[in-house]
Design a protein around this motif. Structure first.
Motif, mmCIF file in Angstrom:
data_model
loop_
_atom_site.group_PDB
_atom_site.id
_atom_site.type_symbol
_atom_site.label_atom_id
_atom_site.label_comp_id
_atom_site.label_asym_id
_atom_site.label_seq_id
_atom_site.Cartn_x
_atom_site.Cartn_y
_atom_site.Cartn_z
ATOM 1 N N ASN A 44 13.111 7.588 -6.461
ATOM 2 C CA ASN A 44 12.643 7.690 -5.079
ATOM 3 C C ASN A 44 11.168 8.056 -5.061
ATOM 4 O O ASN A 44 10.762 9.046 -5.674
ATOM 5 C CB ASN A 44 13.432 8.752 -4.313
ATOM 6 N N TRP A 45 10.392 7.263 -4.346
ATOM 7 C CA TRP A 45 8.966 7.512 -4.150
ATOM 8 C C TRP A 45 8.761 8.109 -2.764
ATOM 9 O O TRP A 45 9.422 7.720 -1.807
ATOM 10 C CB TRP A 45 8.184 6.209 -4.207
ATOM 11 N N SER A 46 7.822 9.029 -2.647
ATOM 12 C CA SER A 46 7.375 9.489 -1.332
ATOM 13 C C SER A 46 5.890 9.800 -1.440
ATOM 14 O O SER A 46 5.381 10.102 -2.512
ATOM 15 C CB SER A 46 8.167 10.706 -0.845
ATOM 16 N N VAL A 47 5.224 9.682 -0.315
ATOM 17 C CA VAL A 47 3.785 9.921 -0.291
ATOM 18 C C VAL A 47 3.436 10.518 1.065
ATOM 19 O O VAL A 47 4.050 10.186 2.080
ATOM 20 C CB VAL A 47 2.989 8.619 -0.568
ATOM 21 N N TYR A 48 2.498 11.411 1.057
ATOM 22 C CA TYR A 48 2.077 12.095 2.276
ATOM 23 C C TYR A 48 0.644 11.685 2.589
ATOM 24 O O TYR A 48 -0.225 11.787 1.742
ATOM 25 C CB TYR A 48 2.200 13.609 2.096
ATOM 26 N N GLY A 49 0.404 11.155 3.792
ATOM 27 C CA GLY A 49 -0.931 10.725 4.186
ATOM 28 C C GLY A 49 -1.218 9.279 3.856
ATOM 29 O O GLY A 49 -2.373 8.865 3.814
ATOM 30 N N ALA A 50 -0.176 8.499 3.610
ATOM 31 C CA ALA A 50 -0.334 7.084 3.288
ATOM 32 C C ALA A 50 0.970 6.362 3.627
ATOM 33 O O ALA A 50 1.953 6.995 3.996
ATOM 34 C CB ALA A 50 -0.678 6.914 1.818
ATOM 35 N N GLN B 13 8.332 -0.756 -2.903
ATOM 36 C CA GLN B 13 8.678 0.133 -4.010
ATOM 37 C C GLN B 13 9.908 -0.401 -4.730
ATOM 38 O O GLN B 13 10.692 -1.142 -4.166
ATOM 39 C CB GLN B 13 8.925 1.556 -3.527
ATOM 40 N N ASN B 14 10.010 -0.029 -6.008
ATOM 41 C CA ASN B 14 11.215 -0.296 -6.775
ATOM 42 C C ASN B 14 11.433 0.874 -7.722
ATOM 43 O O ASN B 14 10.832 1.940 -7.536
ATOM 44 C CB ASN B 14 11.139 -1.654 -7.490
ATOM 45 N N ALA B 15 12.254 0.706 -8.740
ATOM 46 C CA ALA B 15 12.621 1.826 -9.611
ATOM 47 C C ALA B 15 11.426 2.465 -10.303
ATOM 48 O O ALA B 15 11.403 3.676 -10.509
ATOM 49 C CB ALA B 15 13.633 1.366 -10.656
ATOM 50 N N THR B 16 10.410 1.659 -10.654
ATOM 51 C CA THR B 16 9.309 2.221 -11.443
ATOM 52 C C THR B 16 7.919 1.916 -10.902
ATOM 53 O O THR B 16 6.925 2.199 -11.573
ATOM 54 C CB THR B 16 9.381 1.729 -12.903
ATOM 55 N N SER B 17 7.806 1.370 -9.685
ATOM 56 C CA SER B 17 6.472 1.162 -9.123
ATOM 57 C C SER B 17 6.502 1.254 -7.600
ATOM 58 O O SER B 17 7.540 1.060 -6.970
ATOM 59 C CB SER B 17 5.892 -0.193 -9.549
ATOM 60 N N ALA B 18 5.339 1.581 -7.043
ATOM 61 C CA ALA B 18 5.181 1.634 -5.591
ATOM 62 C C ALA B 18 3.781 1.149 -5.243
ATOM 63 O O ALA B 18 2.808 1.514 -5.909
ATOM 64 C CB ALA B 18 5.384 3.053 -5.065
ATOM 65 N N THR B 19 3.693 0.320 -4.200
ATOM 66 C CA THR B 19 2.410 -0.123 -3.680
ATOM 67 C C THR B 19 2.136 0.666 -2.409
ATOM 68 O O THR B 19 2.965 0.688 -1.495
ATOM 69 C CB THR B 19 2.421 -1.640 -3.410
ATOM 70 N N ILE B 20 0.977 1.339 -2.400
ATOM 71 C CA ILE B 20 0.663 2.304 -1.346
ATOM 72 C C ILE B 20 -0.641 1.924 -0.663
ATOM 73 O O ILE B 20 -1.620 1.585 -1.324
ATOM 74 C CB ILE B 20 0.549 3.719 -1.953
ATOM 75 N N LYS B 21 -0.650 1.993 0.670
ATOM 76 C CA LYS B 21 -1.875 1.816 1.450
ATOM 77 C C LYS B 21 -2.336 3.192 1.918
ATOM 78 O O LYS B 21 -1.588 3.909 2.593
ATOM 79 C CB LYS B 21 -1.652 0.900 2.650
ATOM 80 N N TRP B 22 -3.558 3.542 1.528
ATOM 81 C CA TRP B 22 -4.118 4.855 1.863
ATOM 82 C C TRP B 22 -4.723 4.788 3.260
ATOM 83 O O TRP B 22 -5.661 4.036 3.499
ATOM 84 C CB TRP B 22 -5.127 5.278 0.805
ATOM 85 N N THR B 23 -4.174 5.574 4.197
ATOM 86 C CA THR B 23 -4.517 5.444 5.613
ATOM 87 C C THR B 23 -5.302 6.610 6.183
ATOM 88 O O THR B 23 -5.656 6.590 7.358
ATOM 89 C CB THR B 23 -3.229 5.263 6.439
ATOM 90 N N SER B 24 -5.559 7.631 5.370
ATOM 91 C CA SER B 24 -6.316 8.779 5.876
ATOM 92 C C SER B 24 -7.084 9.421 4.728
ATOM 93 O O SER B 24 -6.809 9.167 3.561
ATOM 94 C CB SER B 24 -5.381 9.795 6.541
ATOM 95 N N SER B 25 -8.034 10.261 5.063
ATOM 96 C CA SER B 25 -8.857 10.916 4.051
ATOM 97 C C SER B 25 -8.261 12.264 3.655
ATOM 98 O O SER B 25 -7.343 12.763 4.301
ATOM 99 C CB SER B 25 -10.281 11.103 4.572
ATOM 100 N N GLY B 26 -8.782 12.827 2.581
ATOM 101 C CA GLY B 26 -8.339 14.132 2.122
ATOM 102 C C GLY B 26 -7.439 14.038 0.908
ATOM 103 O O GLY B 26 -7.157 12.961 0.395
#
Length: 83
Positions: A45-51, A56-69
């Motif tokens: 399970n992938w999770s990200v805060y601020g993006a 996603q799959n078992a071993t990769s996630a594609t993330i779009k960064w939507t805020s600074s910090g």
């Protein structure tokens, strides 16, 4: 944009490393990979805060960064076996 904390607890006593860029700009899209020495990863399970996770799959996630910090990517392996 700042640094992201890469967190990756492993199963079966292993450590999962998240591999990917730690320097990004707002609206960048990056792919991150979960890797582990000594265990096979079948799901997680992938999770990200601020993006936004675009895919996603078992071993990769594609993330779009939507805020600074400073941001956090978290990955927890949920189905593993010893290598």
């Amino acid at each position: 944009m700042g640094q992201k904390e890469l967190i990756g607890p492993g199963g079966l006593g292993g450590i999962v490393t998240i591999i990917g860029s730690n320097t990004v700009n707002i609206n960048d899209t990056k792919t991150y990979y979960a890797s582990s020495s000594g265990i096979n990863i079948y799901s997680g399970n992938w999770s990200v805060y601020g993006a936004t996770i675009l895919s996603q799959n078992a071993t990769s996630a594609t993330i779009k960064w939507t805020s600074s910090g400073t941001k956090i990517i978290e990955y927890i392996a949920t189905n593993t076996s010893s290598g």
